[in-house]
Every structure is written in structure tokens, then in C-alpha cells.
Motif scaffolding. Structure first.
Motif, mmCIF file in Angstrom:
data_model
loop_
_atom_site.group_PDB
_atom_site.id
_atom_site.type_symbol
_atom_site.label_atom_id
_atom_site.label_comp_id
_atom_site.label_asym_id
_atom_site.label_seq_id
_atom_site.Cartn_x
_atom_site.Cartn_y
_atom_site.Cartn_z
ATOM 1 N N THR A 107 40.761 45.788 37.680
ATOM 2 C CA THR A 107 40.278 46.427 38.903
ATOM 3 C C THR A 107 39.094 45.671 39.491
ATOM 4 N N LEU A 108 38.116 45.336 38.662
ATOM 5 C CA LEU A 108 36.939 44.627 39.169
ATOM 6 C C LEU A 108 37.316 43.262 39.747
ATOM 7 N N LYS A 109 38.305 42.625 39.144
ATOM 8 C CA LYS A 109 38.779 41.338 39.664
ATOM 9 C C LYS A 109 39.435 41.528 41.040
ATOM 10 N N LYS A 110 40.294 42.524 41.174
ATOM 11 C CA LYS A 110 41.002 42.768 42.432
ATOM 12 C C LYS A 110 40.055 43.262 43.524
ATOM 13 N N LEU A 111 38.997 43.943 43.144
ATOM 14 C CA LEU A 111 38.025 44.411 44.140
ATOM 15 C C LEU A 111 37.244 43.253 44.765
#
Length: 170
Positions: A67-71
Motif C-alpha cells: 500500500t505505501l508503495k502504491k500510494l
């Protein structure tokens, strides 16, 4: 699209984050990322299998990293997993840098949608009371989202229209 900020959808499993997110992405001509599908693709297995073989704690670590990567993307519509917003790191990032939309349904509708699902690991042996407890617990977290969309009695297109109106006036 007037902003580079992502549009992030959160809410209970069965709330329509993936289907509404996908429709919004089409409407705005943006890319769409479903975090759960991304995890399944990256690990070449289902979320249910991850829970069964590695446990929830392992899944939550993968979920946070993914999630943090995609954000970090911009101008993207992102559908979070039902429990992702409970993660403080994910929640802080979403609230600080993105438009967040909570797809809120009354608990009776949610329970009907999720109670017989075999693909949702947290609901497999859950009673209605277990689900009500989970919904109540998560509602406190979801309520921190920038925008709440009360979805009861709305069609998918009406929900998308509401999101579009909110987005265009901000």
C-alpha cells in the motif's frame, strides 16, 4: 484531473471499494489499483490462502509495504483492503497526502454481502455479532477519512456521481 493526489477508497469488505474505484478511474481516465489484487498477483496466491498459511500478521506486513508503495503513485485511484486503514502508517499517509473516501453502508447490508463469502478470511466462521463488532470497530477508524459517502439506497452510478461532485468542488 486537476490534482496529482490519489483518490483512495476505504471501507468494510463488501462496501464496493473495488467496483466503485474502478468506475471512478474510468470516469476520470486514471489508473486503478486494487491493493488486495496487487498482493494476490505479487504473491501468486489468494488472500485467503495467505491468511491460512502465513497468518494475518504476515498479510498485514505485506499489505502495508504494498500500500505505501502504491500510494507513491500520483493521479491514481486506489482501493484499500478492508483492514488497511486500521494501519497507522497507511492511515497517516492517506490522510496527509490523498483524497480519502469512506464507502459507508449500514451494517445489515454489509453483513448480507459478506457473511457467506468464502474468500474473505475474517468472515469464514464469523457470526452476525462478530461481524457487527468488526464493523463497529472499523467504523471508528473509517470515520477519519476526508469524505464519507453514505451509500445506502444509492446505485453505483449515483455513488460515482457523488464522488465526482465532491472531487470537482475541492
Amino acid at each position: 484531473m486537476k490534482s496529482k493526489k490519489n483518490l483512495v477508497f476505504l471501507g468494510m469488505m463488501g462496501s464496493g471499494k473495488s467496483s466503485i474505484g474502478s468506475l471512478v478511474a474510468k470516469k476520470f481516465k486514471l489508473n486503478f489499483v486494487d491493493i488486495d489484487k496487487e498482493i494476490e498477483k505479487n504473491l501468486n496466491t489468494t488472500i485467503r490462502k495467505i491468511f491460512e498459511t502465513k497468518g494475518e500478521e504476515y498479510f498485514r506486513k505485506i499489505e502495508e509495504k504494498t500500500t505505501l508503495k502504491k500510494l507513491k503513485l500520483s493521479s491514481t485511484v486506489i482501493s484499500l483492503g478492508g483492514g488497511a486503514f486500521a494501519n497507522k502508517n497507511i492511515r497517516n499517509e492517506v490522510l496527509k497526502n490523498h483524497y480519502s473516501f469512506w464507502l459507508n453502508w449500514n451494517e445489515k447490508i454489509l453483513i448480507e454481502r459478506i457473511k457467506n463469502s468464502k474468500k474473505r478470511p475474517l468472515t469464514i466462521n464469523a457470526t452476525d455479532n462478530d461481524l457487527i463488532d468488526l464493523i463497529k470497530k472499523r467504523t471508528n477508524i473509517y470515520s477519519k477519512a476526508l469524505y464519507e459517502i453514505k451509500c445506502d439506497n444509492l446505485t453505483k452510478n449515483e455513488i460515482v456521481r457523488k464522488i465526482k461532485e465532491i472531487y470537482e468542488t475541492n
